[in-house]
Scaffold this motif. Structure first.
Motif, PDB file in Angstrom:
ATOM      1  N   LEU A  14       0.773  -1.210   0.084  1.00 33.13           N
ATOM      2  CA  LEU A  14       0.018   0.081  -0.014  1.00 33.13           C
ATOM      3  C   LEU A  14       0.852   1.044   0.027  1.00 33.13           C
ATOM      4  O   LEU A  14       0.796   2.185  -0.644  1.00 33.13           O
ATOM      5  N   LEU A  15       1.989   1.243   0.718  1.00 30.76           N
ATOM      6  CA  LEU A  15       2.769   2.455   0.778  1.00 30.76           C
ATOM      7  C   LEU A  15       3.569   2.394  -0.654  1.00 30.76           C
ATOM      8  O   LEU A  15       3.820   3.792  -1.070  1.00 30.76           O
ATOM      9  N   ALA A  23       3.181   5.596  -3.170  1.00 28.82           N
ATOM     10  CA  ALA A  23       4.521   6.604  -3.393  1.00 28.82           C
ATOM     11  C   ALA A  23       4.203   6.578  -5.083  1.00 28.82           C
ATOM     12  O   ALA A  23       4.351   7.813  -5.358  1.00 28.82           O
ATOM     13  N   LEU A  24       3.822   5.729  -5.498  1.00 27.59           N
ATOM     14  CA  LEU A  24       3.385   5.702  -7.013  1.00 27.59           C
ATOM     15  C   LEU A  24       2.523   6.955  -7.422  1.00 27.59           C
ATOM     16  O   LEU A  24       2.648   7.726  -8.486  1.00 27.59           O
ATOM     17  N   LEU A  25       1.349   6.824  -6.615  1.00 32.30           N
ATOM     18  CA  LEU A  25       0.490   7.895  -6.554  1.00 32.30           C
ATOM     19  C   LEU A  25       0.982   9.237  -6.478  1.00 32.30           C
ATOM     20  O   LEU A  25       0.226  10.092  -7.221  1.00 32.30           O
ATOM     21  N   CYS A  26       1.648   9.426  -5.476  1.00 35.02           N
ATOM     22  CA  CYS A  26       2.301  10.702  -5.230  1.00 35.02           C
ATOM     23  C   CYS A  26       3.282  11.071  -6.298  1.00 35.02           C
ATOM     24  O   CYS A  26       3.114  12.247  -6.605  1.00 35.02           O
ATOM     25  N   CYS A  27       4.034  10.172  -6.943  1.00 33.17           N
ATOM     26  CA  CYS A  27       4.624  10.578  -8.171  1.00 33.17           C
ATOM     27  C   CYS A  27       3.848  11.076  -9.303  1.00 33.17           C
ATOM     28  O   CYS A  27       4.188  11.960  -9.882  1.00 33.17           O
ATOM     29  N   THR A  28       2.780  10.256  -9.698  1.00 33.48           N
ATOM     30  CA  THR A  28       1.932  10.782 -10.623  1.00 33.48           C
ATOM     31  C   THR A  28       1.198  11.840 -10.512  1.00 33.48           C
ATOM     32  O   THR A  28       1.390  12.905 -11.371  1.00 33.48           O
ATOM     33  N   ALA A  29       0.830  12.216  -9.161  1.00 30.66           N
ATOM     34  CA  ALA A  29       0.264  13.497  -8.886  1.00 30.66           C
ATOM     35  C   ALA A  29       1.227  14.644  -9.135  1.00 30.66           C
ATOM     36  O   ALA A  29       0.780  15.601  -9.686  1.00 30.66           O
ATOM     37  N   VAL A  81       9.587   2.380   3.446  1.00 29.65           N
ATOM     38  CA  VAL A  81       9.198   0.669   3.051  1.00 29.65           C
ATOM     39  C   VAL A  81      10.655  -0.184   2.959  1.00 29.65           C
ATOM     40  O   VAL A  81      10.641  -0.994   3.791  1.00 29.65           O
ATOM     41  N   ASP A  82      11.432   0.678   2.480  1.00 31.67           N
ATOM     42  CA  ASP A  82      12.772  -0.147   2.276  1.00 31.67           C
ATOM     43  C   ASP A  82      14.093   0.553   2.741  1.00 31.67           C
ATOM     44  O   ASP A  82      13.891   1.821   3.146  1.00 31.67           O
TER      45      ASP A  82
END
Length: 114
Positions: A5-6, A10-16, A64-65
């Motif tokens: 989910l995180l 993160a991908l959603l934040c990059c896209t936005a 996450v990592d």
């Protein structure tokens, strides 16, 4: 499960972030808003939102990592998001309009009156 989910967030934040940065450019603004002028304050707000979203995505990846893997995942997310935004502007630029909920759409108001 939380890691997945995180990473998705993160991908959603990059896209936005890339969408907001693109919308701060006159040519992309015209694709989405037509002849409506792009105010200077909106440019500053869009660039600030875009930058904060990209930094937020990096922080989510770091959550996450470990740092070396998070950097790799973040760069891959940046590349994927840039493609998503570029293809959306090429195919259906009006789909980016929901990224501007605080900016009234003057074209829609004119269409309703007609």
């Amino acid at each position: 499960m939380l890691d997945v989910l995180l990473r998705a967030l993160a991908l959603l934040c990059c896209t936005a972030g890339f969408a907001w940065l693109a919308l701060s450019m006159e040519s992309h603004w015209e694709q989405v808003r037509g002849a409506q002028p792009l105010p200077r304050g909106t440019v500053i707000a869009l660039r600030a939102l875009g930058g904060m979203a990209l930094v937020g995505s990096l922080l989510l990846c770091l959550r996450v990592d470990h740092a070396s893997m998070a950097a790799l995942v973040w760069v891959m997310s940046l590349a994927a998001s840039a493609l998503i935004v570029a293809f959306t502007f090429t195919w259906r630029p009006r789909w980016m309009a929901p990224m501007l909920p605080w900016v009234p759409n003057q074209d829609a108001g004119a269409a309703r009156k007609a």
